[in-house]
Design a protein around this motif. Structure first.
Motif, PDB file in Angstrom:
ATOM      1  N   LEU A  16       0.831  -1.086  -0.009  1.00 10.52           N
ATOM      2  CA  LEU A  16      -0.190   0.077  -0.040  1.00 10.52           C
ATOM      3  C   LEU A  16       0.824   1.240  -0.026  1.00 10.52           C
ATOM      4  O   LEU A  16       1.761   1.211   0.865  1.00 10.52           O
ATOM      5  N   ASN A  17       0.689   2.252  -0.899  1.00 12.25           N
ATOM      6  CA  ASN A  17       1.156   3.587  -0.849  1.00 12.25           C
ATOM      7  C   ASN A  17       0.311   4.357   0.028  1.00 12.25           C
ATOM      8  O   ASN A  17      -0.777   4.373  -0.259  1.00 12.25           O
ATOM      9  N   MET A  18       1.074   4.923   1.269  1.00 12.82           N
ATOM     10  CA  MET A  18       0.022   5.865   2.075  1.00 12.82           C
ATOM     11  C   MET A  18       0.768   7.287   2.390  1.00 12.82           C
ATOM     12  O   MET A  18       1.665   7.224   2.276  1.00 12.82           O
ATOM     13  N   LYS A  19      -0.235   8.240   2.425  1.00 11.55           N
ATOM     14  CA  LYS A  19       0.318   9.400   2.907  1.00 11.55           C
ATOM     15  C   LYS A  19       0.052   9.724   4.409  1.00 11.55           C
ATOM     16  O   LYS A  19       0.335  10.637   4.907  1.00 11.55           O
ATOM     17  N   ASN A  61      -7.845  -2.835   0.749  1.00 15.95           N
ATOM     18  CA  ASN A  61      -7.848  -1.847  -0.290  1.00 15.95           C
ATOM     19  C   ASN A  61      -8.602  -0.691   0.236  1.00 15.95           C
ATOM     20  O   ASN A  61      -8.274   0.689  -0.004  1.00 15.95           O
ATOM     21  N   PHE A  62      -9.941  -1.042   0.861  1.00 15.54           N
ATOM     22  CA  PHE A  62     -10.683   0.095   1.464  1.00 15.54           C
ATOM     23  C   PHE A  62     -10.005   0.761   2.354  1.00 15.54           C
ATOM     24  O   PHE A  62     -10.059   2.211   2.661  1.00 15.54           O
ATOM     25  N   LEU A  63      -9.137   0.149   3.240  1.00 20.42           N
ATOM     26  CA  LEU A  63      -8.459   0.867   4.185  1.00 20.42           C
ATOM     27  C   LEU A  63      -7.576   1.808   3.988  1.00 20.42           C
ATOM     28  O   LEU A  63      -7.297   2.849   4.367  1.00 20.42           O
ATOM     29  N   ASN A  64      -6.644   1.388   2.775  1.00 20.13           N
ATOM     30  CA  ASN A  64      -5.861   2.187   1.919  1.00 20.13           C
ATOM     31  C   ASN A  64      -6.419   3.566   1.539  1.00 20.13           C
ATOM     32  O   ASN A  64      -5.959   4.648   1.776  1.00 20.13           O
ATOM     33  N   TYR A  65      -7.686   3.445   0.925  1.00 20.41           N
ATOM     34  CA  TYR A  65      -8.644   4.582   0.668  1.00 20.41           C
ATOM     35  C   TYR A  65      -8.931   5.397   2.081  1.00 20.41           C
ATOM     36  O   TYR A  65      -8.561   6.580   1.750  1.00 20.41           O
ATOM     37  N   ASN A  84     -17.658   7.214  -3.020  1.00 18.28           N
ATOM     38  CA  ASN A  84     -16.514   7.519  -3.753  1.00 18.28           C
ATOM     39  C   ASN A  84     -15.326   6.647  -3.880  1.00 18.28           C
ATOM     40  O   ASN A  84     -14.578   6.456  -5.019  1.00 18.28           O
ATOM     41  N   TYR A  85     -15.199   5.640  -2.982  1.00 25.12           N
ATOM     42  CA  TYR A  85     -14.494   4.487  -3.278  1.00 25.12           C
ATOM     43  C   TYR A  85     -14.640   3.858  -4.415  1.00 25.12           C
ATOM     44  O   TYR A  85     -13.837   3.190  -5.140  1.00 25.12           O
ATOM     45  N   LEU A  86     -15.925   3.135  -4.270  1.00 25.31           N
ATOM     46  CA  LEU A  86     -16.712   2.526  -5.543  1.00 25.31           C
ATOM     47  C   LEU A  86     -16.494   3.364  -6.895  1.00 25.31           C
ATOM     48  O   LEU A  86     -16.036   2.715  -7.861  1.00 25.31           O
TER      49      LEU A  86
END
Length: 160
Positions: A16-19, A61-65, A84-86
């Motif tokens: 995961l790429n995270m900010k 993936n949702f957690l990453n979002y 928005n995720y969808l």
């Protein structure tokens, strides 16, 4: 951006790429809730490994979002986050079938959270299920039907 790796007990890892300023994804409060849900699927529901793996993948993936949108509390998640995720999934080229699978995973996860009294409202309830394209069945042409009907030897008992 830093690269983090998420891993659950059955060995599925996801980059995961995270900010986020979170150095270890295992410390994220929503990760811990997802981990509890995965344990519930495994131990109490005895879900199939493929189902568990799919749910883990979709929820991570949702957690990453959520992390990329600075959502750190499960109670902060709204229907807008889900929608928005969808939309992001669709925009990234995912099929409607994949988008539906993600929404189903999220709906089941939030139902679990309601049952466990973690949250009081389910943000997925008002999110419409994406429309799956209807696949029409393959059919024979008129020529193929005629050839099929002409194939048996009507002069023999077996062809009748």
């Amino acid at each position: 951006m830093s690269n983090h790796f998420i891993s659950f007990g059955t060995g599925i890892s996801q980059s995961l790429n995270m900010k986020s300023s979170i150095n270890n994804i295992n410390e994220h409060p929503i990760y811990k809730i997802i981990d509890s849900y995965i344990s519930y699927l495994l131990v109490e529901k005895r879900s199939a490994i493929n189902t568990i793996d799919s749910y883990k993948f979709d929820l991570m993936n949702f957690l990453n979002y959520l992390i990329n949108n600075n959502v750190n509390d499960i109670a902060e998640i709204t229907a807008n986050h889900i929608s928005n995720y969808l939309m992001i999934l669709r925009g990234s080229g995912k099929t409607e079938r994949t988008t539906v699978r993600h929404l189903v995973a999220l709906r089941n996860f939030f139902r679990f959270l309601i049952i466990e009294n973690v949250i009081t409202t389910n943000p997925t309830e008002i999110v419409d299920m994406p429309k799956m394209p209807i696949k029409l069945p393959d059919f024979l042409s008129e020529d193929e039907v005629n050839r099929l009907l002409a194939a048996p030897d009507l002069g023999s008992p077996r062809g009748l």
